[in-house]
Design a protein around this motif. Structure first.
Motif, PDB file in Angstrom:
ATOM      1  N   ALA A   1      -1.889   7.945   4.394  1.00  0.00           N
ATOM      2  CA  ALA A   1      -2.115   7.324   5.709  1.00  0.00           C
ATOM      3  C   ALA A   1      -1.832   5.828   5.722  1.00  0.00           C
ATOM      4  O   ALA A   1      -2.100   5.169   6.727  1.00  0.00           O
ATOM      5  CB  ALA A   1      -3.561   7.581   6.138  1.00  0.00           C
ATOM      6  N   TRP A   2      -1.252   5.281   4.665  1.00  0.00           N
ATOM      7  CA  TRP A   2      -1.154   3.823   4.556  1.00  0.00           C
ATOM      8  C   TRP A   2       0.121   3.213   5.139  1.00  0.00           C
ATOM      9  O   TRP A   2       0.206   2.003   5.297  1.00  0.00           O
ATOM     10  CB  TRP A   2      -1.294   3.385   3.094  1.00  0.00           C
ATOM     11  CG  TRP A   2      -0.428   4.097   2.093  1.00  0.00           C
ATOM     12  CD1 TRP A   2      -0.801   5.110   1.259  1.00  0.00           C
ATOM     13  CD2 TRP A   2       0.958   3.845   1.802  1.00  0.00           C
ATOM     14  NE1 TRP A   2       0.261   5.509   0.467  1.00  0.00           N
ATOM     15  CE2 TRP A   2       1.343   4.746   0.786  1.00  0.00           C
ATOM     16  CE3 TRP A   2       1.900   2.940   2.297  1.00  0.00           C
ATOM     17  CZ2 TRP A   2       2.634   4.776   0.252  1.00  0.00           C
ATOM     18  CZ3 TRP A   2       3.187   2.970   1.787  1.00  0.00           C
ATOM     19  CH2 TRP A   2       3.543   3.875   0.773  1.00  0.00           C
ATOM     20  N   VAL A   3       1.121   4.017   5.469  1.00  0.00           N
ATOM     21  CA  VAL A   3       2.410   3.464   5.887  1.00  0.00           C
ATOM     22  C   VAL A   3       2.308   2.552   7.124  1.00  0.00           C
ATOM     23  O   VAL A   3       2.911   1.476   7.143  1.00  0.00           O
ATOM     24  CB  VAL A   3       3.442   4.590   6.095  1.00  0.00           C
ATOM     25  CG1 VAL A   3       4.705   4.068   6.776  1.00  0.00           C
ATOM     26  CG2 VAL A   3       3.791   5.220   4.745  1.00  0.00           C
ATOM     27  N   PRO A   4       1.547   2.920   8.183  1.00  0.00           N
ATOM     28  CA  PRO A   4       1.474   2.023   9.345  1.00  0.00           C
ATOM     29  C   PRO A   4       0.870   0.651   9.043  1.00  0.00           C
ATOM     30  O   PRO A   4       1.057  -0.288   9.822  1.00  0.00           O
ATOM     31  CB  PRO A   4       0.582   2.803  10.328  1.00  0.00           C
ATOM     32  CG  PRO A   4       0.749   4.225   9.948  1.00  0.00           C
ATOM     33  CD  PRO A   4       0.868   4.207   8.451  1.00  0.00           C
ATOM     34  N   SER A   5       0.179   0.518   7.910  1.00  0.00           N
ATOM     35  CA  SER A   5      -0.437  -0.766   7.563  1.00  0.00           C
ATOM     36  C   SER A   5       0.468  -1.635   6.695  1.00  0.00           C
ATOM     37  O   SER A   5       0.051  -2.720   6.258  1.00  0.00           O
ATOM     38  CB  SER A   5      -1.759  -0.525   6.816  1.00  0.00           C
ATOM     39  OG  SER A   5      -1.532   0.010   5.515  1.00  0.00           O
ATOM     40  N   LEU A   6       1.699  -1.217   6.448  1.00  0.00           N
ATOM     41  CA  LEU A   6       2.563  -1.955   5.527  1.00  0.00           C
ATOM     42  C   LEU A   6       2.803  -3.401   5.968  1.00  0.00           C
ATOM     43  O   LEU A   6       2.835  -4.311   5.140  1.00  0.00           O
ATOM     44  CB  LEU A   6       3.905  -1.241   5.368  1.00  0.00           C
ATOM     45  CG  LEU A   6       3.987  -0.174   4.270  1.00  0.00           C
ATOM     46  CD1 LEU A   6       5.342   0.516   4.314  1.00  0.00           C
ATOM     47  CD2 LEU A   6       3.740  -0.775   2.892  1.00  0.00           C
ATOM     48  N   GLY A   7       2.988  -3.621   7.275  1.00  0.00           N
ATOM     49  CA  GLY A   7       3.219  -4.984   7.756  1.00  0.00           C
ATOM     50  C   GLY A   7       2.081  -5.914   7.375  1.00  0.00           C
ATOM     51  O   GLY A   7       2.294  -7.032   6.880  1.00  0.00           O
ATOM     52  N   GLU A   8       0.864  -5.456   7.587  1.00  0.00           N
ATOM     53  CA  GLU A   8      -0.319  -6.245   7.225  1.00  0.00           C
ATOM     54  C   GLU A   8      -0.392  -6.451   5.714  1.00  0.00           C
ATOM     55  O   GLU A   8      -0.708  -7.547   5.226  1.00  0.00           O
ATOM     56  CB  GLU A   8      -1.573  -5.531   7.723  1.00  0.00           C
ATOM     57  CG  GLU A   8      -2.865  -6.224   7.396  1.00  0.00           C
ATOM     58  CD  GLU A   8      -4.081  -5.442   7.872  1.00  0.00           C
ATOM     59  OE1 GLU A   8      -5.201  -5.716   7.376  1.00  0.00           O
ATOM     60  OE2 GLU A   8      -3.915  -4.546   8.737  1.00  0.00           O
ATOM     61  N   ARG A   9      -0.071  -5.417   4.964  1.00  0.00           N
ATOM     62  CA  ARG A   9      -0.155  -5.495   3.503  1.00  0.00           C
ATOM     63  C   ARG A   9       0.911  -6.433   2.924  1.00  0.00           C
ATOM     64  O   ARG A   9       0.700  -7.067   1.891  1.00  0.00           O
ATOM     65  CB  ARG A   9      -0.045  -4.098   2.895  1.00  0.00           C
ATOM     66  CG  ARG A   9      -1.258  -3.218   3.213  1.00  0.00           C
ATOM     67  CD  ARG A   9      -1.076  -1.795   2.725  1.00  0.00           C
ATOM     68  NE  ARG A   9      -2.179  -0.954   3.079  1.00  0.00           N
ATOM     69  CZ  ARG A   9      -3.279  -0.773   2.355  1.00  0.00           C
ATOM     70  NH1 ARG A   9      -3.422  -1.446   1.221  1.00  0.00           N
ATOM     71  NH2 ARG A   9      -4.241   0.033   2.744  1.00  0.00           N
ATOM     72  N   PHE A  10       2.057  -6.508   3.580  1.00  0.00           N
ATOM     73  CA  PHE A  10       3.070  -7.480   3.158  1.00  0.00           C
ATOM     74  C   PHE A  10       2.495  -8.896   3.221  1.00  0.00           C
ATOM     75  O   PHE A  10       2.711  -9.716   2.334  1.00  0.00           O
ATOM     76  CB  PHE A  10       4.300  -7.379   4.058  1.00  0.00           C
ATOM     77  CG  PHE A  10       5.339  -6.388   3.606  1.00  0.00           C
ATOM     78  CD1 PHE A  10       4.980  -5.178   3.022  1.00  0.00           C
ATOM     79  CD2 PHE A  10       6.682  -6.656   3.772  1.00  0.00           C
ATOM     80  CE1 PHE A  10       5.935  -4.261   2.616  1.00  0.00           C
ATOM     81  CE2 PHE A  10       7.657  -5.749   3.363  1.00  0.00           C
ATOM     82  CZ  PHE A  10       7.280  -4.548   2.786  1.00  0.00           C
ATOM     83  N   GLY A  11       1.788  -9.189   4.300  1.00  0.00           N
ATOM     84  CA  GLY A  11       1.178 -10.501   4.444  1.00  0.00           C
ATOM     85  C   GLY A  11       0.135 -10.770   3.381  1.00  0.00           C
ATOM     86  O   GLY A  11      -0.002 -11.902   2.895  1.00  0.00           O
ATOM     87  N   GLU A  12      -0.605  -9.737   2.993  1.00  0.00           N
ATOM     88  CA  GLU A  12      -1.672  -9.896   1.996  1.00  0.00           C
ATOM     89  C   GLU A  12      -1.140 -10.276   0.620  1.00  0.00           C
ATOM     90  O   GLU A  12      -1.855 -10.886  -0.180  1.00  0.00           O
ATOM     91  CB  GLU A  12      -2.486  -8.608   1.908  1.00  0.00           C
ATOM     92  CG  GLU A  12      -3.329  -8.340   3.150  1.00  0.00           C
ATOM     93  CD  GLU A  12      -3.998  -6.970   3.125  1.00  0.00           C
ATOM     94  OE1 GLU A  12      -3.732  -6.205   2.160  1.00  0.00           O
ATOM     95  OE2 GLU A  12      -4.758  -6.657   4.052  1.00  0.00           O
ATOM     96  N   VAL A  13       0.120  -9.902   0.319  1.00  0.00           N
ATOM     97  CA  VAL A  13       0.694 -10.275  -0.982  1.00  0.00           C
ATOM     98  C   VAL A  13       1.580 -11.516  -0.869  1.00  0.00           C
ATOM     99  O   VAL A  13       2.348 -11.837  -1.783  1.00  0.00           O
ATOM    100  CB  VAL A  13       1.496  -9.098  -1.607  1.00  0.00           C
ATOM    101  CG1 VAL A  13       0.573  -7.957  -1.964  1.00  0.00           C
ATOM    102  CG2 VAL A  13       2.619  -8.637  -0.690  1.00  0.00           C
ATOM    103  N   GLY A  14       1.477 -12.223   0.256  1.00  0.00           N
ATOM    104  CA  GLY A  14       2.127 -13.523   0.393  1.00  0.00           C
ATOM    105  C   GLY A  14       3.505 -13.515   1.015  1.00  0.00           C
ATOM    106  O   GLY A  14       4.158 -14.572   1.073  1.00  0.00           O
ATOM    107  N   LEU A  15       3.977 -12.368   1.500  1.00  0.00           N
ATOM    108  CA  LEU A  15       5.292 -12.330   2.140  1.00  0.00           C
ATOM    109  C   LEU A  15       5.209 -12.900   3.550  1.00  0.00           C
ATOM    110  O   LEU A  15       4.203 -12.739   4.246  1.00  0.00           O
ATOM    111  CB  LEU A  15       5.826 -10.897   2.185  1.00  0.00           C
ATOM    112  CG  LEU A  15       6.115 -10.249   0.819  1.00  0.00           C
ATOM    113  CD1 LEU A  15       6.503  -8.792   0.985  1.00  0.00           C
ATOM    114  CD2 LEU A  15       7.215 -11.015   0.077  1.00  0.00           C
ATOM    115  N   THR A  16       6.259 -13.583   3.973  1.00  0.00           N
ATOM    116  CA  THR A  16       6.310 -14.199   5.293  1.00  0.00           C
ATOM    117  C   THR A  16       7.471 -13.595   6.094  1.00  0.00           C
ATOM    118  O   THR A  16       8.226 -12.760   5.589  1.00  0.00           O
ATOM    119  CB  THR A  16       6.496 -15.719   5.174  1.00  0.00           C
ATOM    120  OG1 THR A  16       7.745 -15.984   4.509  1.00  0.00           O
ATOM    121  CG2 THR A  16       5.361 -16.344   4.374  1.00  0.00           C
ATOM    122  N   LYS A  17       7.606 -14.047   7.344  1.00  0.00           N
ATOM    123  CA  LYS A  17       8.657 -13.530   8.243  1.00  0.00           C
ATOM    124  C   LYS A  17       8.662 -12.006   8.277  1.00  0.00           C
ATOM    125  O   LYS A  17       9.723 -11.359   8.265  1.00  0.00           O
ATOM    126  CB  LYS A  17      10.041 -14.051   7.817  1.00  0.00           C
ATOM    127  CG  LYS A  17      10.168 -15.571   7.882  1.00  0.00           C
ATOM    128  CD  LYS A  17      11.575 -16.019   7.522  1.00  0.00           C
ATOM    129  CE  LYS A  17      11.701 -17.535   7.573  1.00  0.00           C
ATOM    130  NZ  LYS A  17      13.050 -17.997   7.167  1.00  0.00           N
TER     131      LYS A  17
END
Length: 278
Positions: free
Chosen positions: A187-203
Motif C-alpha cells: 500500500a506504500w506506492v501512493p506515498s512515494l512523493g512524500e517519502r522522496f522528500g523524507e530522504v532529502g530529494l527536492t523538485k
C-alpha cells in the motif's frame, strides 16, 4: 546468489515471466508517454544511468538507441538470469550485481545522473522502503535524479465495457494474488512523493496515471503469463494448481468479453540537492 534471488523475487525468471515483463514495458511506456520523465534533461552526452532491478534489461535496451552512444547504461540486479547474454547487450551497457536492500558498493556511490526503479511494489515491503530509498539516493551524484515507476495495488478494481459482463472471475483472480504474497498487495506506492522528500530529494514531481481501457485490458491479459508461470514452478500442489488453472480459464474468457482488473500507476521523480561550496 541465484537461489537467494529466487527467494526474494515473487515470480520466477522463466521465459513466460520474461515475456510478461517485456510486453508490459511497452504498454507502460504508452501509458506515460516517456522512458525518462520530461523534467529530466538528457542533453549531457556523458550521462551515467542506472536501472535498478533491471530484470530482462528491457528498459535500458529500449532506451539505448534513443540516447548518445557515449551515455553509460548500468543494469543493477541480484540476478541476470533473465537478461540477454552480455555479448548481445548494447556496447555502452554494463551489468552489476547489487541488492537494493544492501549497502551501496563504494565504486557505485555517487556516480549516477539518473537512477530508474520500476515495479518494486512486488519486491519491497513497507518496512524495507526507507532503507531502500536511502540506498538509492547514495547512488546519485549531487544534482542527479531518482525516477520510480510503480503500481498502486490498493487501487485494484474491476472495469467493464458493459454492466452485464460477469466480473466474478476477475474478483477470484485478484483474491488469488492478494492471498499469495504480502508484496502483491502493498500500500506504500501512493506515498512515494512524500517519502522522496523524507530522504532529502527536492523538485519532487508525482505523475499519476489511469490506464486507457484498451491498454488496461492488454496489460491484464499479459499478466496471465505470471499466473501460468505459477502453475509451472512447482510451488503449488496438484489441487491448488487445478484451482488456479480454472480461475485463469474463466478470467481469460471474460477479459475477452470486456472485463479486467485495473490499476493506478505512478511515476515519481526527485533530485538530489547540489552541494553548495563553502
Amino acid at each position: 546468489m541465484a537461489s537467494e534471488a529466487k527467494d526474494q523475487y515473487v515470480f520466477d525468471r522463466s521465459y513466460l515471466d520474461n515475456a510478461r515483463i517485456n510486453v508490459q514495458h511497452y504498454f507502460i511506456c504508452q501509458v506515460f508517454g516517456y522512458h525518462i520523465h520530461p523534467s529530466i534533461s538528457t542533453s549531457d552526452l556523458n550521462m551515467r544511468i542506472a536501472d535498478v532491478g533491471t530484470g530482462t534489461g528491457i528498459w535500458l535496451t529500449d532506451l539505448a538507441p534513443r540516447l548518445s552512444e557515449s551515455v553509460r547504461l548500468d543494469g543493477l540486479d541480484i540476478s541476470f538470469d533473465a537478461c540477454p547474454p552480455r555479448e548481445w547487450l548494447p556496447p555502452n551497457m554494463t551489468l552489476h550485481h547489487w541488492d537494493v536492500k544492501m549497502e551501496v558498493p563504494e565504486y557505485l556511490a555517487g556516480v549516477y545522473d539518473l537512477v530508474s526503479v520500476r515495479h518494486f511494489a512486488f519486491v519491497l515491503q513497507q518496512h524495507e522502503l526507507q532503507n531502500a530509498l536511502s540506498n538509492l539516493v547514495k547512488l546519485l551524484k549531487p544534482g542527479g535524479y531518482l525516477q520510480w515507476t510503480d503500481v498502486d495495488m490498493t487501487s485494484q478494481r474491476i472495469e467493464k465495457a458493459r454492466p452485464d459482463i460477469d466480473g466474478e472471475p476477475q474478483e477470484r483472480i485478484m483474491k488469488l494474488f492478494r492471498g499469495n504474497d504480502p508484496r502483491l498487495h502493498s500500500a506504500w506506492v501512493p506515498s512515494l512523493g512524500e517519502r522522496f522528500g523524507e530522504v532529502g530529494l527536492t523538485k519532487v514531481e508525482v505523475d499519476q496515471r489511469e490506464t486507457p481501457h484498451y491498454i488496461g485490458q492488454r496489460l491484464f491479459e499479459s499478466g496471465f503469463l505470471a499466473v501460468e508461470a505459477l502453475t509451472r514452478n512447482g510451488r503449488l500442489d496438484e489441487r491448488k494448481m487445478q484451482e488456479v488453472q480454472e480461475i485463469f480459464r474463466d478470467s481469460a474468457k471474460v477479459t475477452r468479453e470486456g472485463s479486467y482488473a485495473a490499476l493506478t500507476r505512478y511515476t515519481v521523480v526527485g533530485q538530489k540537492p547540489v552541494e553548495r561550496s563553502q
